[in-house]
Design a protein around this motif. Structure first.
Motif, short mmCIF file in Angstrom:
data_model
loop_
_atom_site.label_atom_id
_atom_site.label_comp_id
_atom_site.label_asym_id
_atom_site.label_seq_id
_atom_site.Cartn_x
_atom_site.Cartn_y
_atom_site.Cartn_z
N HIS A 140 0.84 -1.21 0.00
CA HIS A 140 0.00 0.00 0.00
C HIS A 140 0.88 1.25 0.00
O HIS A 140 1.93 1.29 0.65
CB HIS A 140 -0.91 -0.01 1.23
N PRO A 141 0.45 2.30 -0.71
CA PRO A 141 1.24 3.54 -0.78
C PRO A 141 1.53 4.17 0.59
O PRO A 141 2.56 4.85 0.76
CB PRO A 141 0.37 4.48 -1.63
N LEU A 142 0.66 3.95 1.58
CA LEU A 142 0.88 4.55 2.90
C LEU A 142 1.62 3.62 3.87
O LEU A 142 1.85 3.99 5.02
CB LEU A 142 -0.47 4.94 3.52
N ALA A 143 2.00 2.44 3.39
CA ALA A 143 2.61 1.45 4.28
C ALA A 143 3.95 1.89 4.85
O ALA A 143 4.38 1.40 5.89
CB ALA A 143 2.77 0.12 3.55
N ARG A 144 4.63 2.83 4.17
CA ARG A 144 5.93 3.30 4.65
C ARG A 144 5.81 4.33 5.77
O ARG A 144 6.80 4.67 6.42
CB ARG A 144 6.74 3.89 3.49
N ARG A 145 4.63 4.86 5.98
CA ARG A 145 4.45 5.88 7.01
C ARG A 145 4.50 5.26 8.40
O ARG A 145 4.13 4.12 8.61
CB ARG A 145 3.12 6.59 6.81
N ARG A 146 4.97 6.06 9.38
CA ARG A 146 5.08 5.57 10.76
C ARG A 146 3.72 5.55 11.44
O ARG A 146 3.49 4.76 12.34
CB ARG A 146 6.07 6.44 11.55
N SER A 147 2.82 6.42 11.04
CA SER A 147 1.45 6.45 11.55
C SER A 147 0.55 6.99 10.45
O SER A 147 1.03 7.65 9.52
CB SER A 147 1.33 7.31 12.81
N ILE A 148 -0.74 6.70 10.58
CA ILE A 148 -1.66 7.06 9.50
C ILE A 148 -2.90 7.70 10.07
O ILE A 148 -3.51 7.18 11.02
CB ILE A 148 -2.06 5.80 8.68
N GLU A 149 -3.29 8.83 9.47
CA GLU A 149 -4.53 9.47 9.88
C GLU A 149 -5.69 8.71 9.26
O GLU A 149 -5.66 8.32 8.09
CB GLU A 149 -4.56 10.92 9.41
N LEU A 150 -6.73 8.51 10.06
CA LEU A 150 -7.89 7.75 9.60
C LEU A 150 -8.48 8.37 8.34
O LEU A 150 -8.87 7.67 7.40
CB LEU A 150 -8.93 7.70 10.72
N ALA A 151 -8.50 9.70 8.29
CA ALA A 151 -9.10 10.41 7.15
C ALA A 151 -8.35 10.14 5.85
O ALA A 151 -8.93 10.27 4.75
CB ALA A 151 -9.15 11.90 7.43
N GLN A 152 -7.07 9.77 5.92
CA GLN A 152 -6.29 9.49 4.71
C GLN A 152 -6.79 8.23 4.00
O GLN A 152 -6.44 8.00 2.83
CB GLN A 152 -4.81 9.31 5.08
N LEU A 153 -7.59 7.44 4.69
CA LEU A 153 -8.08 6.20 4.12
C LEU A 153 -9.59 6.26 3.85
O LEU A 153 -10.25 5.23 3.71
CB LEU A 153 -7.78 5.03 5.06
N ALA A 154 -10.11 7.47 3.74
CA ALA A 154 -11.56 7.66 3.58
C ALA A 154 -12.11 6.98 2.32
O ALA A 154 -13.26 6.56 2.30
CB ALA A 154 -11.88 9.15 3.57
N GLU A 155 -11.29 6.87 1.28
CA GLU A 155 -11.77 6.32 0.01
C GLU A 155 -11.56 4.80 -0.09
O GLU A 155 -11.93 4.20 -1.09
CB GLU A 155 -11.06 7.01 -1.16
N GLU A 156 -10.96 4.22 0.93
CA GLU A 156 -10.69 2.79 0.89
C GLU A 156 -11.93 1.96 1.22
O GLU A 156 -12.88 2.43 1.86
CB GLU A 156 -9.60 2.44 1.92
N GLN A 157 -11.92 0.71 0.78
CA GLN A 157 -12.92 -0.23 1.26
C GLN A 157 -12.39 -0.85 2.55
O GLN A 157 -11.20 -1.09 2.70
CB GLN A 157 -13.19 -1.33 0.22
N TRP A 158 -13.32 -1.10 3.50
CA TRP A 158 -12.90 -1.52 4.84
C TRP A 158 -13.38 -2.93 5.18
O TRP A 158 -14.41 -3.40 4.69
CB TRP A 158 -13.46 -0.55 5.88
N ILE A 159 -12.62 -3.55 6.05
CA ILE A 159 -12.98 -4.84 6.62
C ILE A 159 -13.23 -4.59 8.11
O ILE A 159 -12.31 -4.18 8.84
CB ILE A 159 -11.86 -5.88 6.44
N ALA A 160 -14.45 -4.79 8.55
CA ALA A 160 -14.83 -4.48 9.94
C ALA A 160 -14.80 -5.74 10.79
O ALA A 160 -14.97 -6.86 10.29
CB ALA A 160 -16.21 -3.85 9.99
N GLY A 161 -14.63 -5.54 12.10
CA GLY A 161 -14.54 -6.66 13.03
C GLY A 161 -15.85 -6.94 13.75
O GLY A 161 -16.93 -6.81 13.18
N CYS A 162 -15.75 -7.28 15.05
CA CYS A 162 -16.92 -7.64 15.84
C CYS A 162 -17.88 -6.46 15.94
O CYS A 162 -17.51 -5.31 15.65
CB CYS A 162 -16.51 -8.12 17.24
N VAL A 163 -19.09 -6.73 16.37
CA VAL A 163 -20.14 -5.71 16.42
C VAL A 163 -19.71 -4.50 17.23
O VAL A 163 -19.88 -3.35 16.81
CB VAL A 163 -21.44 -6.31 17.00
N ARG A 164 -19.14 -4.73 18.40
CA ARG A 164 -18.75 -3.61 19.27
C ARG A 164 -17.60 -2.82 18.66
O ARG A 164 -17.60 -1.58 18.68
CB ARG A 164 -18.33 -4.16 20.64
N CYS A 165 -16.61 -3.51 18.09
CA CYS A 165 -15.49 -2.82 17.46
C CYS A 165 -15.94 -2.08 16.20
O CYS A 165 -15.49 -0.97 15.92
CB CYS A 165 -14.39 -3.82 17.11
#
Length: 315
Positions: free
Chosen positions: A180-205
């Motif tokens: 991924h293009p952002l994989a080299r970064r030390r940390s990532i802002e959530l908003a930088q991934l706004a256009e991505e498709q997501w994989i969600a976890g358990c209901v509470r998470c």
């Protein structure tokens, strides 16, 4: 109700045939033996002995008690031995209810530590996500529950019936394909991934994740939902989406084609152990709580978890 001391003296009187002989064998005075037998007769409501010349004869009630005395004393002795074994942690049972990632990280080390020192203790494991795990504890289905909460102040169970033992703070991480293009970064802002498709976890998470995305100014496109750690990482590795995962979950198994990075703004969940108020003083329960705290400390030292400020206990 029988006093076991009186039954023991009674059994000795029957065995030796006199108060005097029983007194000698037990190290009592004869008047003391006589007083204890009178007390036993008062408790059963009838005579147990009658005098025949210089000897004693059992009444019908005495005969009945004599037949059962050995069994009564044997049962009491067996109960005392078993309770002593439990108190000294040579025996006993502890039932734990934990969420899956705790079962994969905290529980194995804690159980191994206890079994090494106390092999006679039986440990049983149930799995449930919070809040079901804590509800299981309150129903009496387990002795210790492991659960996590977000926003500790608002989500922390507050029942007066609970003793809460904080373990650690579990930071959330962004999972990306290694290419991924952002994989080299030390940390990532959530908003930088706004256009991505997501994989969600358990209901509470998932609920927490959606709230965090809303705070970052976007609605996530959730294409997949699974609370299976391996499935989440496999999907990320395949390049079909990105995910947010607690560091403890990611630390248990790591896909070689997936990288993790701290999320900005920083977020975490609180992991704690719960037992019923007062039960932390039961030896085997105290042992389990101490083992979990020790493993949590090791996880903090190894960078698998963050230190959690003490929350105290409810009791």
């Amino acid at each position: 109700m029988f006093d076991s001391r009186h039954v023991r003296v009674f059994d000795e009187v029957v065995r030796t045939g006199s108060f005097a002989a029983a007194a000698r064998n037990l190290g009592y005075t004869q008047p003391a033996i006589s007083q204890q037998m009178k007390a036993l007769e008062r408790s059963v409501g009838t005579l147990l002995f009658v005098r025949v010349g210089r000897g004693l004869r059992l009444t019908d009630a005495g005969e009945v008690l004599a037949r059962h005395a050995a069994g009564i004393l044997g049962a009491i002795s067996a109960a005392q031995e078993q309770m002593t074994a439990i108190t000294r942690l040579k025996a006993g049972r502890i039932r734990i209810c934990a969420f899956p990632s705790a079962s994969a990280t905290l529980i194995p080390s804690a159980v191994a530590s206890i079994k090494k020192q106390h092999p006679g203790i039986r440990i049983e494991l149930l799995e449930a996500e919070p809040p079901e795990s804590v509800e299981s504890l309150l129903r009496g289905d387990c002795d210790v529950a492991l659960a996590f909460t977000y926003d500790t102040a608002s989500e922390q169970p507050t029942s007066d019936d609970l003793c809460i033992v904080p373990l650690f703070d579990d930071p959330l991480m962004i999972l990306l394909p290694a290419a991924h293009p952002l994989a080299r970064r030390r940390s990532i802002e959530l908003a930088q991934l706004a256009e991505e498709q997501w994989i969600a976890g358990c209901v509470r998470c998932r609920s927490r994740f959606v709230e965090s995305c809303a705070a970052a100014g976007f609605e996530p496109d959730i294409g997949f939902s699974t609370d299976d750690n391996i499935a989440v990482q496999s999907l990320v590795a395949a390049g079909v989406g990105v995910s947010v995962m607690p560091r403890m979950v990611y630390s248990s198994i790591r896909h070689p084609k997936v990288v993790s990075r701290p999320v900005i703004p920083a977020d975490s969940r609180t992991v704690a152990a719960y037992t019923l108020s007062g039960h932390q003083n039961i030896p085997v329960t105290r042992l389990m709580l101490e083992a979990l705290q020790h493993v949590a400390e090791e996880m903090r030292e190894n960078g698998q978890a963050a230190k959690l400020p003490a929350l105290g206990t409810n009791s």
